[in-house]
Design a protein around this motif. Structure first.
Motif, PDB file in Angstrom:
ATOM      1  N   THR A 446       0.815  -1.218   0.000  1.00  0.00           N
ATOM      2  CA  THR A 446       0.000   0.000   0.000  1.00  0.00           C
ATOM      3  C   THR A 446       0.848   1.268   0.000  1.00  0.00           C
ATOM      4  OG1 THR A 446      -0.105  -0.161   2.412  1.00  0.00           O
ATOM      5  CG2 THR A 446      -1.944  -1.099   1.167  1.00  0.00           C
ATOM      6  N   LEU A 447       2.129   1.142   0.336  1.00  0.00           N
ATOM      7  CA  LEU A 447       2.977   2.334   0.464  1.00  0.00           C
ATOM      8  C   LEU A 447       3.924   2.544  -0.711  1.00  0.00           C
ATOM      9  CD1 LEU A 447       3.928   2.154   4.256  1.00  0.00           C
ATOM     10  CD2 LEU A 447       1.962   3.263   3.173  1.00  0.00           C
ATOM     11  N   TYR A 448       3.946   1.588  -1.667  1.00  0.00           N
ATOM     12  CA  TYR A 448       4.848   1.706  -2.813  1.00  0.00           C
ATOM     13  C   TYR A 448       4.065   1.572  -4.121  1.00  0.00           C
ATOM     14  CZ  TYR A 448       8.829   1.192   0.359  1.00  0.00           C
ATOM     15  OH  TYR A 448       9.748   1.380   1.354  1.00  0.00           O
ATOM     16  N   GLN A 480      -1.630   3.067   5.415  1.00  0.00           N
ATOM     17  CA  GLN A 480      -1.991   3.784   4.198  1.00  0.00           C
ATOM     18  C   GLN A 480      -1.064   4.991   4.043  1.00  0.00           C
ATOM     19  OE1 GLN A 480      -4.226   2.570   2.103  1.00  0.00           O
ATOM     20  NE2 GLN A 480      -4.701   0.880   3.522  1.00  0.00           N
ATOM     21  N   PRO A 481      -0.818   5.413   2.797  1.00  0.00           N
ATOM     22  CA  PRO A 481       0.075   6.572   2.590  1.00  0.00           C
ATOM     23  C   PRO A 481      -0.446   7.813   3.298  1.00  0.00           C
ATOM     24  CG  PRO A 481      -0.432   5.464   0.514  1.00  0.00           C
ATOM     25  CD  PRO A 481      -1.336   4.873   1.548  1.00  0.00           C
ATOM     26  N   ARG A 486      -3.896  12.639   3.910  1.00  0.00           N
ATOM     27  CA  ARG A 486      -3.932  14.101   3.907  1.00  0.00           C
ATOM     28  C   ARG A 486      -4.900  14.613   2.832  1.00  0.00           C
ATOM     29  NH1 ARG A 486       0.992  14.653   4.131  1.00  0.00           N
ATOM     30  NH2 ARG A 486       1.511  14.801   1.928  1.00  0.00           N
ATOM     31  N   GLN A 487      -4.888  13.974   1.639  1.00  0.00           N
ATOM     32  CA  GLN A 487      -5.800  14.396   0.569  1.00  0.00           C
ATOM     33  C   GLN A 487      -7.249  14.188   0.993  1.00  0.00           C
ATOM     34  OE1 GLN A 487      -4.521  12.105  -2.774  1.00  0.00           O
ATOM     35  NE2 GLN A 487      -2.753  13.413  -3.200  1.00  0.00           N
ATOM     36  N   HIS A 488      -7.487  13.070   1.683  1.00  0.00           N
ATOM     37  CA  HIS A 488      -8.847  12.807   2.151  1.00  0.00           C
ATOM     38  C   HIS A 488      -9.280  13.875   3.152  1.00  0.00           C
ATOM     39  CE1 HIS A 488     -12.384  10.556   3.410  1.00  0.00           C
ATOM     40  NE2 HIS A 488     -12.001  10.748   4.678  1.00  0.00           N
ATOM     41  N   THR A 489      -8.342  14.220   4.037  1.00  0.00           N
ATOM     42  CA  THR A 489      -8.656  15.243   5.036  1.00  0.00           C
ATOM     43  C   THR A 489      -8.903  16.589   4.376  1.00  0.00           C
ATOM     44  OG1 THR A 489      -7.295  14.087   6.641  1.00  0.00           O
ATOM     45  CG2 THR A 489      -7.833  16.368   7.125  1.00  0.00           C
TER      46      THR A 489
END
Length: 563
Positions: A446-448, A480-481, A486-489
């Motif tokens: 999930t991080l790459y 999760q990245p 941050r984008q979700h927030t």
């Protein structure tokens, strides 16, 4: 006096005791003989051998150490004979019906084990192999099969690889040691994960701990006692910095011994304890050792050798020496060796200790100022291969034909496939590769930005017998990245106004729409008087206004569906 006997082909040691009879059956096998992927197999067999015995009316137990496994008991002749005979029978014909139950018991035992200050030291000194395995969970338990256990028992738990010791005046008449034939197994060779010593590593414990490897000798044993006296005097009596100051000396069975020392500290005094601890080591390294400490330590050892049951008390350690092929000595020979220890011999031990030292220091401190080098926490080798960027932008994963490298700022982590001690495998695709040097790298898909075939390609390179299946994780445990979070927030923050707009727009539609309907019906159901034609213009305007008010709701609904 210790007598050498034989019981059913098993070397047997017998020494008189004035107390209850006690006995032990010791095998030359332990955790250091395992691999990380099979770790726990000896401990599991020990549990299986004891499980059918249930609750006993006398003391029985088993213990699996790094190089030895012992079953011991205390009781009457009949008790000892029944216990050891049953243990040998269970080792030969393992009660595998309890296999899953005992696995769960061992997992519970590990999870409830309290962490000690010295638990991580074997890992730092030896890596993820032989003597370093005691720092790891028993990950091999899950995959162990009945055939694995039978093969292990047939190789290691044999009469030639065992020693029986009895503190008593005779061998119990009904004792039978029905063990298979095998060969005496040598003590495993100790590996090293330290490219240079003296070294140090940082740990969250509130203690300063020294671990060193010295040649086994009477002088080294005495030095342990002398060092404890000096630490107690310097750090507790004089400075009042520590409460616990202790040392330990443990022969390894290969001509060497582990010598350790520990001093605890309050959080606000850790720096002072570390400095005082290193001062004591430096003092002894240059030969500043007190004759009074030497005399007091030797006197205490001679007192122990002078007790009536000294031979019975040293039966367990004598059995270990016999199994490991180390010299066995009489009490008189021990006395002669003690008397030969002088300050010059202790000085030599102090220099050995300093040269091989591994120092554990509390968090936030270091020991480089005292000549200790930092133990490696990252790799020096960076492999070639396909590079996959991180979704968070702070690292990259490089997968090659020889291994895997995680690229981080000045701290790469590399595990070669041919040097991979084990790989932890999660059903969601996560992997953790652990090198024999204890370097571990974790791969979270999930991080790459990985290709679909990346994880299968890694799996194909790591041998199946080194892959350890891990239980499925709760979705919330899968990282999760941070950028996605941050984008979700940010998205949530930027759309707070949408719902109020839709509510107001809806209210406007209801009001204007209702007026439009009423006015339209009125115009249709009544005759239009001269001069009222302009009312139709108002009807059209109201319907247009209703449509305009509906547009925000339509657009916002489409935007939400798009997100």
């Amino acid at each position: 006096m210790i007598q050498h006997l034989d019981v059913d082909g098993v070397p047997t040691l017998l020494a008189a005791t004035g107390g209850p009879m006690r006995a032990g059956l010791t095998f030359r096998v332990g955790t250091a003989d395992e691999t990380l992927a099979s770790s726990g197999i000896t401990h599991l067999i020990e549990h299986l051998a004891l499980a059918p015995l249930g609750l006993a009316d006398y003391h029985v137990n088993g213990a699996t150490a790094q190089a030895f496994t012992t079953f011991h008991t205390q009781g009457s002749d009949a008790d000892i004979a029944a216990f050891l005979t049953a243990v040998c029978g269970n080792l030969t014909n393992l009660p595998l019906a309890r296999l899953d139950v005992e696995k769960e018991i061992l997992r519970t035992e590990w999870s409830s084990r309290g962490g000690a200050a010295v638990d991580n030291i074997p890992l730092w000194r030896h890596g993820a192999r032989d003597y370093g395995l005691t720092s790891y969970p028993e990950w091999g338990l899950g995959a162990l099969t009945a055939d694995d256990l039978r093969e292990w028992a047939a190789r290691w738990l044999t009469r030639e690889n065992a020693v029986l010791w009895i503190a008593g005046d005779r061998v119990p008449a009904d004792l039978r040691l029905a063990l298979p034939t095998g060969t005496r197994q040598p003590v495993p060779t100790a590996s090293s994960a330290l490219p240079q010593t003296p070294a140090y590593f940082v740990n969250g414990s509130r203690a300063v701990v020294l671990d060193s490897v010295v040649r086994r000798s009477a002088a080294a044993s005495v030095f342990s006692g002398v060092l404890e006296r000096e630490l107690y005097r310097s750090l507790r009596q004089d400075a009042g910095l520590s409460y616990t100051t202790t040392t330990g000396y443990e022969p390894r069975g290969d001509g060497y011994a582990t010598l350790r020392a520990l001093a605890d500290a309050l959080p606000e005094k850790q720096d002072a304890v570390l400095g005082g601890f290193i001062d004591v080591l430096a003092k002894m390294r240059v030969g500043r050792i007190e004759q009074a400490d030497l005399d007091a330590t030797i006197a205490k050892r001679e007192d122990i050798l002078g007790i009536a049951e000294v031979d019975a008390a040293r039966l367990p350690s004598y059995a270990l020496d016999l199994l490991a092929g180390e010299p066995t000595r009489t009490v008189d020979e021990h006395r002669v060796e003690l008397k030969a220890v002088d300050l010059a011999a202790l000085h030599e031990v102090a220099k050995e200790m300093s040269a091989s030292a591994l120092l554990m220091v509390p968090g936030g401190l270091s020991a480089d100022w005292a000549g200790f080098v930092a133990a490696p926490t990252h790799s020096t080798e960076i492999l070639q291969g396909s590079t996959y960027t991180s979704k968070e932008g702070n690292s990259a994963l490089r997968v090659g034909v020889d291994g895997v490298t995680v690229l981080q700022t000045d701290n790469p982590l590399t595990v070669r496939y041919d040097d991979c001690a084990a790989m932890l495998v999660w059903p969601d695709g996560a992997r953790q590769l652990i090198g024999s040097d204890a370097i571990a790298l974790h791969i979270e898909p999930t991080l790459y930005n990985l290709n679909p075939g990346t994880i299968p390609a890694i799996d194909a390179k790591v041998p199946d017998d080194r892959q350890i299946a891990m239980p499925a994780r709760d979705p919330d445990e899968i990282p999760q990245p941070q950028t996605a979070v941050r984008q979700h927030t940010e998205s949530a923050d930027s759309t707070w106004w949408e719902l109020p707009v839709m509510v107001l727009s809806g209210m406007g539609i209801l009001l204007v729409g209702a007026l439009s309907v009423l006015l339209t019906l009125a115009m249709l159901l009544t005759e239009t008087e001269p001069g009222e034609e302009q009312l139709w213009g108002a009807v059209v305007v109201l319907w247009l206004l209703t449509v305009i008010l509906a547009l925000p709701i339509v657009k916002l609904q489409r935007r939400r569906r798009g997100r």
